[in-house]
Scaffold this motif. Structure first.
Motif, PDB file in Angstrom:
ATOM      1  N   THR A   1       0.845  -1.185   0.000  1.00  0.00           N
ATOM      2  CA  THR A   1       0.000   0.000   0.000  1.00  0.00           C
ATOM      3  C   THR A   1       0.881   1.235   0.000  1.00  0.00           C
ATOM      4  OG1 THR A   1      -1.700  -1.180   1.237  1.00  0.00           O
ATOM      5  CG2 THR A   1      -1.818   1.216   1.255  1.00  0.00           C
ATOM      6  N   ASN A   2       0.530   2.192  -0.819  1.00  0.00           N
ATOM      7  CA  ASN A   2       1.253   3.455  -0.857  1.00  0.00           C
ATOM      8  C   ASN A   2       1.204   4.082   0.538  1.00  0.00           C
ATOM      9  OD1 ASN A   2       1.555   6.439  -1.171  1.00  0.00           O
ATOM     10  ND2 ASN A   2       1.884   5.850  -3.297  1.00  0.00           N
ATOM     11  N   ARG A   3       2.343   4.490   1.038  1.00  0.00           N
ATOM     12  CA  ARG A   3       2.415   5.014   2.407  1.00  0.00           C
ATOM     13  C   ARG A   3       1.708   6.349   2.582  1.00  0.00           C
ATOM     14  NH1 ARG A   3       8.042   3.382   5.213  1.00  0.00           N
ATOM     15  NH2 ARG A   3       8.087   1.235   4.491  1.00  0.00           N
TER      16      ARG A   3
ATOM     17  N   PRO B   1      -8.638  19.647   5.661  1.00  0.00           N
ATOM     18  CA  PRO B   1      -9.200  19.164   4.391  1.00  0.00           C
ATOM     19  C   PRO B   1      -8.420  19.539   3.130  1.00  0.00           C
ATOM     20  CG  PRO B   1     -10.941  19.989   5.801  1.00  0.00           C
ATOM     21  CD  PRO B   1      -9.652  20.316   6.478  1.00  0.00           C
ATOM     22  N   ILE B   2      -7.969  20.760   3.001  1.00  0.00           N
ATOM     23  CA  ILE B   2      -7.281  21.159   1.770  1.00  0.00           C
ATOM     24  C   ILE B   2      -5.975  20.382   1.603  1.00  0.00           C
ATOM     25  CG2 ILE B   2      -6.124  23.172   2.764  1.00  0.00           C
ATOM     26  CD1 ILE B   2      -7.587  23.059  -0.743  1.00  0.00           C
ATOM     27  N   ALA B   3      -5.269  20.169   2.697  1.00  0.00           N
ATOM     28  CA  ALA B   3      -4.017  19.412   2.635  1.00  0.00           C
ATOM     29  C   ALA B   3      -4.294  17.951   2.266  1.00  0.00           C
ATOM     30  CB  ALA B   3      -3.282  19.492   3.963  1.00  0.00           C
ATOM     31  N   GLY B   4      -5.355  17.378   2.810  1.00  0.00           N
ATOM     32  CA  GLY B   4      -5.722  16.008   2.477  1.00  0.00           C
ATOM     33  C   GLY B   4      -6.121  15.851   1.024  1.00  0.00           C
ATOM     34  N   ALA B   5      -6.821  16.847   0.493  1.00  0.00           N
ATOM     35  CA  ALA B   5      -7.242  16.798  -0.911  1.00  0.00           C
ATOM     36  C   ALA B   5      -6.035  16.851  -1.841  1.00  0.00           C
ATOM     37  CB  ALA B   5      -8.200  17.952  -1.216  1.00  0.00           C
ATOM     38  N   VAL B   6      -5.120  17.756  -1.553  1.00  0.00           N
ATOM     39  CA  VAL B   6      -3.926  17.883  -2.397  1.00  0.00           C
ATOM     40  C   VAL B   6      -3.068  16.623  -2.303  1.00  0.00           C
ATOM     41  CG1 VAL B   6      -1.781  19.170  -2.708  1.00  0.00           C
ATOM     42  CG2 VAL B   6      -3.926  20.395  -2.318  1.00  0.00           C
ATOM     43  N   LEU B   7      -2.856  16.135  -1.085  1.00  0.00           N
ATOM     44  CA  LEU B   7      -2.053  14.921  -0.919  1.00  0.00           C
ATOM     45  C   LEU B   7      -2.753  13.717  -1.535  1.00  0.00           C
ATOM     46  CD1 LEU B   7       0.597  13.865   0.192  1.00  0.00           C
ATOM     47  CD2 LEU B   7      -0.562  13.425   2.359  1.00  0.00           C
ATOM     48  N   GLY B   8      -4.077  13.702  -1.503  1.00  0.00           N
ATOM     49  CA  GLY B   8      -4.823  12.629  -2.156  1.00  0.00           C
ATOM     50  C   GLY B   8      -4.587  12.608  -3.652  1.00  0.00           C
TER      51      GLY B   8
ATOM     52  N   GLN C   1       0.809   8.889  -7.900  1.00  0.00           N
ATOM     53  CA  GLN C   1       1.862   7.914  -7.586  1.00  0.00           C
ATOM     54  C   GLN C   1       1.366   6.485  -7.770  1.00  0.00           C
ATOM     55  OE1 GLN C   1       3.346   8.540  -3.638  1.00  0.00           O
ATOM     56  NE2 GLN C   1       4.590  10.309  -4.217  1.00  0.00           N
ATOM     57  N   ILE C   2       0.151   6.209  -7.317  1.00  0.00           N
ATOM     58  CA  ILE C   2      -0.404   4.859  -7.421  1.00  0.00           C
ATOM     59  C   ILE C   2      -0.581   4.471  -8.889  1.00  0.00           C
ATOM     60  CG2 ILE C   2      -2.496   3.506  -6.996  1.00  0.00           C
ATOM     61  CD1 ILE C   2      -2.650   4.944  -4.254  1.00  0.00           C
ATOM     62  N   ALA C   3      -1.000   5.415  -9.713  1.00  0.00           N
ATOM     63  CA  ALA C   3      -1.152   5.131 -11.149  1.00  0.00           C
ATOM     64  C   ALA C   3       0.192   4.793 -11.785  1.00  0.00           C
ATOM     65  CB  ALA C   3      -1.786   6.328 -11.857  1.00  0.00           C
ATOM     66  N   GLN C   4       1.265   5.437 -11.320  1.00  0.00           N
ATOM     67  CA  GLN C   4       2.589   5.189 -11.894  1.00  0.00           C
ATOM     68  C   GLN C   4       3.223   3.902 -11.368  1.00  0.00           C
ATOM     69  OE1 GLN C   4       4.751   8.738 -10.913  1.00  0.00           O
ATOM     70  NE2 GLN C   4       3.882   9.924 -12.606  1.00  0.00           N
TER      71      GLN C   4
ATOM     72  N   ALA D   1      -1.093  -0.542  -4.076  1.00  0.00           N
ATOM     73  CA  ALA D   1      -2.452  -0.553  -3.541  1.00  0.00           C
ATOM     74  C   ALA D   1      -2.687   0.752  -2.787  1.00  0.00           C
ATOM     75  CB  ALA D   1      -2.636  -1.746  -2.608  1.00  0.00           C
ATOM     76  N   GLY D   2      -3.942   1.004  -2.430  1.00  0.00           N
ATOM     77  CA  GLY D   2      -4.273   2.198  -1.665  1.00  0.00           C
ATOM     78  C   GLY D   2      -5.066   3.219  -2.451  1.00  0.00           C
ATOM     79  N   ARG D   3      -5.519   2.837  -3.645  1.00  0.00           N
ATOM     80  CA  ARG D   3      -6.257   3.786  -4.473  1.00  0.00           C
ATOM     81  C   ARG D   3      -7.549   4.223  -3.788  1.00  0.00           C
ATOM     82  NH1 ARG D   3     -10.130   4.578  -8.206  1.00  0.00           N
ATOM     83  NH2 ARG D   3      -9.631   5.973  -9.928  1.00  0.00           N
ATOM     84  N   GLY D   4      -8.234   3.305  -3.117  1.00  0.00           N
ATOM     85  CA  GLY D   4      -9.480   3.641  -2.425  1.00  0.00           C
ATOM     86  C   GLY D   4      -9.257   4.655  -1.313  1.00  0.00           C
ATOM     87  N   LEU D   5      -8.189   4.477  -0.556  1.00  0.00           N
ATOM     88  CA  LEU D   5      -7.865   5.435   0.508  1.00  0.00           C
ATOM     89  C   LEU D   5      -7.561   6.805  -0.070  1.00  0.00           C
ATOM     90  CD1 LEU D   5      -5.543   3.300   2.825  1.00  0.00           C
ATOM     91  CD2 LEU D   5      -7.835   4.114   3.345  1.00  0.00           C
ATOM     92  N   ALA D   6      -6.776   6.829  -1.140  1.00  0.00           N
ATOM     93  CA  ALA D   6      -6.402   8.106  -1.757  1.00  0.00           C
ATOM     94  C   ALA D   6      -7.617   8.789  -2.368  1.00  0.00           C
ATOM     95  CB  ALA D   6      -5.332   7.882  -2.818  1.00  0.00           C
ATOM     96  N   LEU D   7      -8.503   8.018  -2.985  1.00  0.00           N
ATOM     97  CA  LEU D   7      -9.706   8.582  -3.569  1.00  0.00           C
ATOM     98  C   LEU D   7     -10.633   9.126  -2.476  1.00  0.00           C
ATOM     99  CD1 LEU D   7     -11.162   9.099  -6.226  1.00  0.00           C
ATOM    100  CD2 LEU D   7     -12.202   6.846  -5.988  1.00  0.00           C
ATOM    101  N   ALA D   8     -10.771   8.387  -1.392  1.00  0.00           N
ATOM    102  CA  ALA D   8     -11.583   8.855  -0.270  1.00  0.00           C
ATOM    103  C   ALA D   8     -11.004  10.137   0.322  1.00  0.00           C
ATOM    104  CB  ALA D   8     -11.680   7.778   0.801  1.00  0.00           C
ATOM    105  N   ALA D   9      -9.687  10.193   0.445  1.00  0.00           N
ATOM    106  CA  ALA D   9      -9.040  11.396   0.969  1.00  0.00           C
ATOM    107  C   ALA D   9      -9.291  12.588   0.061  1.00  0.00           C
ATOM    108  CB  ALA D   9      -7.541  11.158   1.129  1.00  0.00           C
ATOM    109  N   THR D  10      -9.225  12.374  -1.234  1.00  0.00           N
ATOM    110  CA  THR D  10      -9.463  13.460  -2.189  1.00  0.00           C
ATOM    111  C   THR D  10     -10.892  13.968  -2.083  1.00  0.00           C
ATOM    112  OG1 THR D  10      -7.830  12.486  -3.679  1.00  0.00           O
ATOM    113  CG2 THR D  10      -9.328  14.097  -4.618  1.00  0.00           C
TER     114      THR D  10
END
Length: 79
Positions: A9-11, A24-31, A37-40, A44-53
């Motif tokens: 999982t992406n850290r 929230p703004i920091a979480g959206a940008v980091l998401g 990064q996950i696409a490249q 794993a961790g796409r669901g977490l990143a999408l939820a964060a965004t």
């Protein structure tokens, strides 16, 4: 017999989710960064990143809406 390869999982994904709740703004940008990064890398961790965004952007809009309404009401009470 070899064990099946597991994807790591992406850290940044859980960090982005936590930040989306706290700042929230920091979480959206980091998401967004984490999704790229996950696409490249194929991690794993796409669901977490999408939820964060999503949570980050919704939280940011809610924050601005709250302060917009609050300041408008405060200005209306001044008259």
């Amino acid at each position: 017999m070899t064990a099946p390869a597991t994807r790591t999982t992406n850290r940044l994904a859980p960090v982005a989710l936590i930040l989306a709740i706290l700042v929230p703004i920091a979480g959206a940008v980091l998401g967004h960064i984490t999704l790229r990064q996950i696409a490249q890398t194929g991690e794993a961790g796409r669901g977490l990143a999408l939820a964060a965004t999503i949570i980050g952007w919704v939280g940011t809009v809610a924050w601005f809406a709250f302060w917009g309404v609050f300041l408008t009401m405060l200005g209306a009470m001044a008259f």
